[in-house]
Design a protein around this motif. Sequence first.
Motif, PDB file in Angstrom:
ATOM      1  N   THR A   1       0.569  -1.559  -0.367  1.00  0.00           N
ATOM      2  CA  THR A   1       0.094   0.209  -0.036  1.00  0.00           C
ATOM      3  C   THR A   1       1.007   1.644   0.077  1.00  0.00           C
ATOM      4  O   THR A   1       1.399   1.638   0.891  1.00  0.00           O
ATOM      5  CB  THR A   1      -1.284   0.032   1.349  1.00  0.00           C
ATOM      6  OG1 THR A   1      -2.094  -1.411   1.631  1.00  0.00           O
ATOM      7  CG2 THR A   1      -2.033   1.486   1.266  1.00  0.00           C
TER       8      THR A   1
ATOM      9  N   ARG B   1      -3.774   0.103  -2.432  1.00  0.00           N
ATOM     10  CA  ARG B   1      -3.044  -0.613  -2.362  1.00  0.00           C
ATOM     11  C   ARG B   1      -3.300  -1.734  -3.709  1.00  0.00           C
ATOM     12  O   ARG B   1      -3.590  -1.327  -4.671  1.00  0.00           O
ATOM     13  CB  ARG B   1      -4.233  -2.112  -1.502  1.00  0.00           C
ATOM     14  CG  ARG B   1      -3.963  -3.072  -0.736  1.00  0.00           C
ATOM     15  CD  ARG B   1      -4.687  -4.068  -0.161  1.00  0.00           C
ATOM     16  NE  ARG B   1      -4.686  -5.423   0.439  1.00  0.00           N
ATOM     17  CZ  ARG B   1      -4.699  -6.407  -1.131  1.00  0.00           C
ATOM     18  NH1 ARG B   1      -5.156  -6.306  -2.010  1.00  0.00           N
ATOM     19  NH2 ARG B   1      -3.960  -7.893  -0.389  1.00  0.00           N
TER      20      ARG B   1
ATOM     21  N   LEU C   1      12.150   1.387   8.310  1.00  0.00           N
ATOM     22  CA  LEU C   1      10.535   0.637   8.922  1.00  0.00           C
ATOM     23  C   LEU C   1       9.795  -0.160  10.440  1.00  0.00           C
ATOM     24  O   LEU C   1      10.827  -0.168  10.664  1.00  0.00           O
ATOM     25  CB  LEU C   1      10.085  -0.967   7.649  1.00  0.00           C
ATOM     26  CG  LEU C   1      10.380   0.009   5.860  1.00  0.00           C
ATOM     27  CD1 LEU C   1      10.657  -1.644   5.551  1.00  0.00           C
ATOM     28  CD2 LEU C   1       9.275   0.611   5.627  1.00  0.00           C
TER      29      LEU C   1
ATOM     30  N   THR D   1       3.968  -6.922   8.935  1.00  0.00           N
ATOM     31  CA  THR D   1       4.103  -6.140   8.123  1.00  0.00           C
ATOM     32  C   THR D   1       4.586  -4.814   8.570  1.00  0.00           C
ATOM     33  O   THR D   1       5.359  -4.961   9.881  1.00  0.00           O
ATOM     34  CB  THR D   1       2.117  -5.295   8.990  1.00  0.00           C
ATOM     35  OG1 THR D   1       1.167  -6.140   8.882  1.00  0.00           O
ATOM     36  CG2 THR D   1       2.114  -4.064   8.074  1.00  0.00           C
TER      37      THR D   1
ATOM     38  N   THR E   1       5.655  -1.148   7.694  1.00  0.00           N
ATOM     39  CA  THR E   1       5.881   0.020   7.592  1.00  0.00           C
ATOM     40  C   THR E   1       5.933   1.684   8.017  1.00  0.00           C
ATOM     41  O   THR E   1       6.288   1.307   8.825  1.00  0.00           O
ATOM     42  CB  THR E   1       3.829   0.737   8.619  1.00  0.00           C
ATOM     43  OG1 THR E   1       2.966  -0.459   8.690  1.00  0.00           O
ATOM     44  CG2 THR E   1       2.950   2.011   8.516  1.00  0.00           C
ATOM     45  N   SER E   2       5.966   2.415   6.913  1.00  0.00           N
ATOM     46  CA  SER E   2       7.469   3.466   7.095  1.00  0.00           C
ATOM     47  C   SER E   2       6.001   4.457   7.509  1.00  0.00           C
ATOM     48  O   SER E   2       5.398   4.481   8.472  1.00  0.00           O
ATOM     49  CB  SER E   2       6.976   3.665   5.585  1.00  0.00           C
ATOM     50  OG  SER E   2       6.362   4.638   4.716  1.00  0.00           O
TER      51      SER E   2
ATOM     52  N   GLY F   1       3.566   6.429   6.369  1.00  0.00           N
ATOM     53  CA  GLY F   1       2.123   4.965   5.902  1.00  0.00           C
ATOM     54  C   GLY F   1       2.022   3.773   5.578  1.00  0.00           C
ATOM     55  O   GLY F   1       0.932   3.665   5.523  1.00  0.00           O
ATOM     56  N   ASP F   2       2.814   4.155   4.324  1.00  0.00           N
ATOM     57  CA  ASP F   2       2.724   3.283   3.210  1.00  0.00           C
ATOM     58  C   ASP F   2       3.616   1.572   4.292  1.00  0.00           C
ATOM     59  O   ASP F   2       3.667   1.790   5.307  1.00  0.00           O
ATOM     60  CB  ASP F   2       3.977   3.488   2.401  1.00  0.00           C
ATOM     61  CG  ASP F   2       3.747   4.360   1.412  1.00  0.00           C
ATOM     62  OD1 ASP F   2       3.084   5.051   1.329  1.00  0.00           O
ATOM     63  OD2 ASP F   2       5.352   5.224   0.250  1.00  0.00           O
ATOM     64  N   SER F   3       3.346   0.627   3.656  1.00  0.00           N
ATOM     65  CA  SER F   3       3.026  -0.395   4.488  1.00  0.00           C
ATOM     66  C   SER F   3       2.804  -1.763   3.353  1.00  0.00           C
ATOM     67  O   SER F   3       2.907  -1.694   2.288  1.00  0.00           O
ATOM     68  CB  SER F   3       1.523  -0.784   5.576  1.00  0.00           C
ATOM     69  OG  SER F   3       0.446  -0.729   4.659  1.00  0.00           O
TER      70      SER F   3
END
Length: 276
Positions: A49, A54, A122, A132, A134-135, A138-140
Amino acid sequence: MRRRRAALGVLVSLLALTSCGTETGAGSGGAVRTELPVTGIRWGVDSVTVDGKRTAAPADAHVEIDAKGRASGNYGCNLFTADVRVEGETFTVGPATSTERGCEKDVQRFETVMSRAFSGELTAAVADRKLTLTSADGDSIALTSQPPAPLTGTTWTVTALVSGSVASSLPAGAEGKAWIVFGEDGSVQGSFGCNGFRGHGTVSGSTITFDSVDSTKMMCPDPRMKLERAVLAVLDGKTTYRIDHRSLSLTAENGEGLGASATEKTRTGETRGTAG
């Protein structure tokens, strides 16, 4: 007295290193300092995402992280490697090096977002078999651990055709149509791409000898019939097989072969389209 103090100092240092639980790798200073169960596992990429959008991952997309601070895997078509530092719940991924294969447009678009997401700092979260990453933006990346697939009981979906050392994609419109399931009793069933089949395969070492393969006799669109002829030529007589985690390759004595990927859904016992 000085010798006793020196010996005591060495003992204290050894105890501190033992209790730390740190594994430090070679190379460019990569390290693993975490209690998260993330290393030594093949993580299949489910989706990425980026900017709130996504994108589902191709079947080959995966990431593996070793205890020496090295990540390797497949963006979906191209292979990559990168240094990674894992400390607690924080992953810091360095610049990646990747191959430069020509890929289908949809896969290429996924590779672009995947390479962007799997970089920099991350935050990791692990639950059951899920990981999961996640940066800060909010990118994941959503991943699932993938145990090695056994030859028997696995649904192997044909993903590529091989002639000599050259692999080619399936005919357009025939993707996902050919599949094979090997039984513990030596039975083999599946679909050539159009017609279903049943038969027998004798496994010996790294070879499978196919015999008594019967199929239905339906006529199908040209792309599926082309795939059928190619798969049928491989599942005839003696072949060499190799499993690389969740990928299977079958190569006939004349050099013709196929590549297949393990799928979660089992089709054992499915009767539609199979030969009676």
